[in-house]
Design a protein around this motif. Structure first.
Motif, PDB file in Angstrom:
ATOM      1  N   ALA A 109       0.833  -1.203   0.000  1.00  0.00           N
ATOM      2  CA  ALA A 109       0.000   0.000   0.000  1.00  0.00           C
ATOM      3  C   ALA A 109       0.872   1.259   0.000  1.00  0.00           C
ATOM      4  O   ALA A 109       0.592   2.242  -0.702  1.00  0.00           O
ATOM      5  N   SER A 110       1.936   1.216   0.791  1.00  0.00           N
ATOM      6  CA  SER A 110       2.869   2.352   0.825  1.00  0.00           C
ATOM      7  C   SER A 110       3.532   2.541  -0.532  1.00  0.00           C
ATOM      8  O   SER A 110       3.746   3.673  -0.985  1.00  0.00           O
ATOM      9  N   ARG A 111       3.837   1.433  -1.194  1.00  0.00           N
ATOM     10  CA  ARG A 111       4.460   1.504  -2.524  1.00  0.00           C
ATOM     11  C   ARG A 111       3.508   2.146  -3.531  1.00  0.00           C
ATOM     12  O   ARG A 111       3.919   2.944  -4.375  1.00  0.00           O
ATOM     13  N   LEU A 112       2.222   1.798  -3.444  1.00  0.00           N
ATOM     14  CA  LEU A 112       1.239   2.399  -4.335  1.00  0.00           C
ATOM     15  C   LEU A 112       1.156   3.901  -4.105  1.00  0.00           C
ATOM     16  O   LEU A 112       1.039   4.687  -5.060  1.00  0.00           O
ATOM     17  N   ARG A 113       1.229   4.318  -2.848  1.00  0.00           N
ATOM     18  CA  ARG A 113       1.165   5.749  -2.552  1.00  0.00           C
ATOM     19  C   ARG A 113       2.339   6.495  -3.204  1.00  0.00           C
ATOM     20  O   ARG A 113       2.212   7.655  -3.589  1.00  0.00           O
ATOM     21  N   GLU A 114       3.484   5.813  -3.306  1.00  0.00           N
ATOM     22  CA  GLU A 114       4.660   6.428  -3.921  1.00  0.00           C
ATOM     23  C   GLU A 114       4.545   6.463  -5.435  1.00  0.00           C
ATOM     24  O   GLU A 114       4.958   7.432  -6.084  1.00  0.00           O
ATOM     25  N   LEU A 115       3.993   5.397  -6.019  1.00  0.00           N
ATOM     26  CA  LEU A 115       3.980   5.260  -7.475  1.00  0.00           C
ATOM     27  C   LEU A 115       2.779   5.914  -8.131  1.00  0.00           C
ATOM     28  O   LEU A 115       2.845   6.323  -9.295  1.00  0.00           O
ATOM     29  N   GLY A 116       1.666   5.989  -7.425  1.00  0.00           N
ATOM     30  CA  GLY A 116       0.456   6.539  -8.016  1.00  0.00           C
ATOM     31  C   GLY A 116      -0.009   7.800  -7.329  1.00  0.00           C
ATOM     32  O   GLY A 116       0.601   8.275  -6.367  1.00  0.00           O
ATOM     33  N   ARG A 117      -1.107   8.363  -7.842  1.00  0.00           N
ATOM     34  CA  ARG A 117      -1.699   9.559  -7.242  1.00  0.00           C
ATOM     35  C   ARG A 117      -2.974   9.136  -6.525  1.00  0.00           C
ATOM     36  O   ARG A 117      -3.978   8.780  -7.155  1.00  0.00           O
ATOM     37  N   VAL A 118      -2.928   9.160  -5.206  1.00  0.00           N
ATOM     38  CA  VAL A 118      -4.042   8.681  -4.394  1.00  0.00           C
ATOM     39  C   VAL A 118      -5.197   9.665  -4.462  1.00  0.00           C
ATOM     40  O   VAL A 118      -5.039  10.867  -4.191  1.00  0.00           O
ATOM     41  N   LEU A 119      -6.366   9.179  -4.833  1.00  0.00           N
ATOM     42  CA  LEU A 119      -7.573   9.998  -4.911  1.00  0.00           C
ATOM     43  C   LEU A 119      -8.473   9.809  -3.692  1.00  0.00           C
ATOM     44  O   LEU A 119      -9.139  10.748  -3.256  1.00  0.00           O
ATOM     45  N   GLU A 120      -8.479   8.566  -3.158  1.00  0.00           N
ATOM     46  CA  GLU A 120      -9.299   8.287  -1.982  1.00  0.00           C
ATOM     47  C   GLU A 120      -8.683   7.116  -1.235  1.00  0.00           C
ATOM     48  O   GLU A 120      -8.163   6.172  -1.833  1.00  0.00           O
ATOM     49  N   GLU A 121      -8.754   7.181   0.085  1.00  0.00           N
ATOM     50  CA  GLU A 121      -8.200   6.104   0.923  1.00  0.00           C
ATOM     51  C   GLU A 121      -9.183   5.852   2.073  1.00  0.00           C
ATOM     52  O   GLU A 121      -9.574   6.787   2.774  1.00  0.00           O
ATOM     53  N   ARG A 122      -9.555   4.564   2.238  1.00  0.00           N
ATOM     54  CA  ARG A 122     -10.556   4.232   3.262  1.00  0.00           C
ATOM     55  C   ARG A 122     -10.137   2.949   3.978  1.00  0.00           C
ATOM     56  O   ARG A 122      -9.850   1.939   3.334  1.00  0.00           O
ATOM     57  N   PHE A 123     -10.061   3.016   5.320  1.00  0.00           N
ATOM     58  CA  PHE A 123      -9.714   1.828   6.104  1.00  0.00           C
ATOM     59  C   PHE A 123     -10.969   0.983   6.325  1.00  0.00           C
ATOM     60  O   PHE A 123     -12.069   1.505   6.552  1.00  0.00           O
ATOM     61  N   THR A 124     -10.779  -0.326   6.232  1.00  0.00           N
ATOM     62  CA  THR A 124     -11.869  -1.289   6.448  1.00  0.00           C
ATOM     63  C   THR A 124     -11.471  -2.247   7.565  1.00  0.00           C
ATOM     64  O   THR A 124     -10.355  -2.158   8.117  1.00  0.00           O
ATOM     65  N   GLU A 125     -12.352  -3.179   7.868  1.00  0.00           N
ATOM     66  CA  GLU A 125     -12.042  -4.169   8.916  1.00  0.00           C
ATOM     67  C   GLU A 125     -10.910  -5.104   8.497  1.00  0.00           C
ATOM     68  O   GLU A 125     -10.223  -5.668   9.356  1.00  0.00           O
ATOM     69  N   THR A 126     -10.703  -5.255   7.198  1.00  0.00           N
ATOM     70  CA  THR A 126      -9.680  -6.206   6.728  1.00  0.00           C
ATOM     71  C   THR A 126      -8.420  -5.535   6.212  1.00  0.00           C
ATOM     72  O   THR A 126      -7.467  -6.213   5.842  1.00  0.00           O
ATOM     73  N   GLY A 127      -8.388  -4.212   6.131  1.00  0.00           N
ATOM     74  CA  GLY A 127      -7.196  -3.542   5.610  1.00  0.00           C
ATOM     75  C   GLY A 127      -7.491  -2.119   5.172  1.00  0.00           C
ATOM     76  O   GLY A 127      -8.206  -1.392   5.854  1.00  0.00           O
ATOM     77  N   VAL A 128      -6.954  -1.748   4.004  1.00  0.00           N
ATOM     78  CA  VAL A 128      -7.150  -0.399   3.488  1.00  0.00           C
ATOM     79  C   VAL A 128      -7.533  -0.490   2.017  1.00  0.00           C
ATOM     80  O   VAL A 128      -6.992  -1.287   1.254  1.00  0.00           O
ATOM     81  N   GLU A 129      -8.471   0.339   1.622  1.00  0.00           N
ATOM     82  CA  GLU A 129      -8.924   0.406   0.236  1.00  0.00           C
ATOM     83  C   GLU A 129      -8.493   1.748  -0.348  1.00  0.00           C
ATOM     84  O   GLU A 129      -8.806   2.805   0.209  1.00  0.00           O
TER      85      GLU A 129
END
Length: 405
Positions: free
Chosen positions: A366-386
């Motif tokens: 997930a941290s790698r995606l934040r570095e490589l892409g442009r995050v538009l929305e981030e939402r924590f769930t019971e099983t992780g992060v979307e």
């Protein structure tokens, strides 16, 4: 102020306007170097004279006009023998177009890298001229044509000169490695790179300043920028890119300069998009555009290009400003928003918006995606992060295992 005369050789197939236009540019180059241009001459011949380029008779005519403390500048590149013979006949210092451009670069160089590049270009040009052209070079002293980092090398023997060239190349190679490291760091930030290229004095630095909102050196002179300048540019859609300014091109740019500025020109090769800035108000705008396109082809630049027709504030209303591209005025700010929208649209076409889900065990990805892409929305769930992010094709491939259909 030292006085100078300009000389050009017109060969069969060359039109009068081509020769005159090139002489106009040489006149501007001479004045930019701090010279007072007195007059100019055109000699028509079927072929260049091997000994004197323009013929002994014409050289003697010039000798009767020119004073020993004045300069003769040829709008062509002379061989060492031709330069030496002309200096003997005319009894005045003789330069060619390449030497004049090198002199201007020597005046403009400010950074350590810029000075190394200019000195290397000077020495590569002077090396074959150190033997057999003694009077031609010794008369120049430390003035126009020999000033700058390379001036003290004129009387150095060839062996030591080659050693100096080797050392300078090694220094530039180290600079090239450092620049590659900086590029790698920029790549990790996942921001695209846009390179500004164009004919010298087309307005690239002014455009860089206006688009980035930062101060950069701007001057109404040739080759004002020798070192690449990198700034951050916020696009209208919220994305940002690295915007880099580069050295201005010119017709018949000396190959010694192209080779010496390889580390700088590499910034163009690693760009994702090229903005070709064209002074649409210049009478020879089309010829200048073609000269830049030729140099881009020579260095192997094959990226997409958006033509930016600059200085529309200087052309009469109703006149078409160039062809396919964006007409702007970096000075007044006209159409800069349109240019930003064009660049944003270009990069949007290379990206897609996708949704990914990462379990708590895969937070590293997930941290790698934040570095490589442009995050538009981030939402924590019971099983992780979307995470909903805009990503390029390469990043989409790397993250395909976490994609939410």
């Amino acid at each position: 102020m030292q006085r100078a005369y300009l000389v050009s050789l017109q060969l069969p197939g060359q039109s009068d306007w081509e020769v005159e236009d090139s002489l106009d540019e040489l006149w501007e180059l001479a004045e930019d170097a701090g010279l007072e241009v007195v007059d100019r001459f055109v000699q028509k011949r079927a072929t260049p004279d091997p000994a004197t380029f323009i013929g002994k008779g014409k050289a003697e005519e010039l000798g009767a006009i020119v004073e020993p403390d004045e300069l003769i500048i040829f709008d062509n590149e002379l061989s060492p023998a031709q330069q030496g013979n002309l200096a003997e006949i005319i009894d005045a210092p003789v330069l060619d177009r390449t030497q004049l451009i090198l002199d201007i670069f020597a005046q403009r160089a400010q950074s350590r890298e810029g000075k190394i590049q200019v000195e290397l270009a000077q020495l590569n040009y002077l090396l074959p001229r150190l033997t057999g052209a003694g009077k031609a070079l010794s008369r120049l002293g430390g003035g126009i044509g020999t000033r700058g980092p390379g001036e003290t090398k004129l009387e150095t023997d060839r062996r030591r000169l080659r050693k100096r060239i080797s050392d300078l190349r090694a220094e530039l190679e180290e600079i090239r490695k450092v620049r590659a490291t900086h590029r790698a760091r920029r790549d990790q930030m996942a921001a695209p790179v846009v390179a500004l290229v164009g004919y010298t004095n087309a307005g690239k630095s002014t455009l860089l300043r206006e688009l980035s909102g930062t101060d950069t050196f701007v001057a109404d002179q040739l080759f004002a920028t020798l070192d690449p300048t990198i700034r951050r540019w916020e696009l209208p859609d919220g994305r940002w890119v690295f915007l880099t300014d580069t050295v201005g091109f010119i017709r018949r740019l000396p190959h010694t300069l192209v080779a010496a500025f390889r580390a700088t020109l590499e910034e163009i090769l690693f760009a994702d998009l090229i903005l070709h800035v064209i002074d649409v108000s210049h009478p020879q705008a089309r010829e200048q555009q073609e000269a830049v396109e030729q140099v881009l082809a020579e260095i192997g630049a094959a990226q997409p290009v958006i033509n930016v027709y600059n200085k529309i504030d200087k052309i009469p209303a109703g006149i078409e400003a160039g062809g396919a591209g964006v007409p702007v005025s970096a000075l007044t700010g006209e159409n800069l928003d349109r240019l930003g929208a064009e660049v944003a649209a270009f990069f949007s076409s290379l990206f897609s918006v996708q949704k990914f889900h990462f379990s708590f065990a895969n937070f590293g990805e997930a941290s790698r995606l934040r570095e490589l892409g442009r995050v538009l929305e981030e939402r924590f769930t019971e099983t992780g992060v979307e995470i909903t992010a805009e990503v390029d094709q390469a990043t989409a491939g790397l993250m395909r295992a976490f994609r939410v259909e």
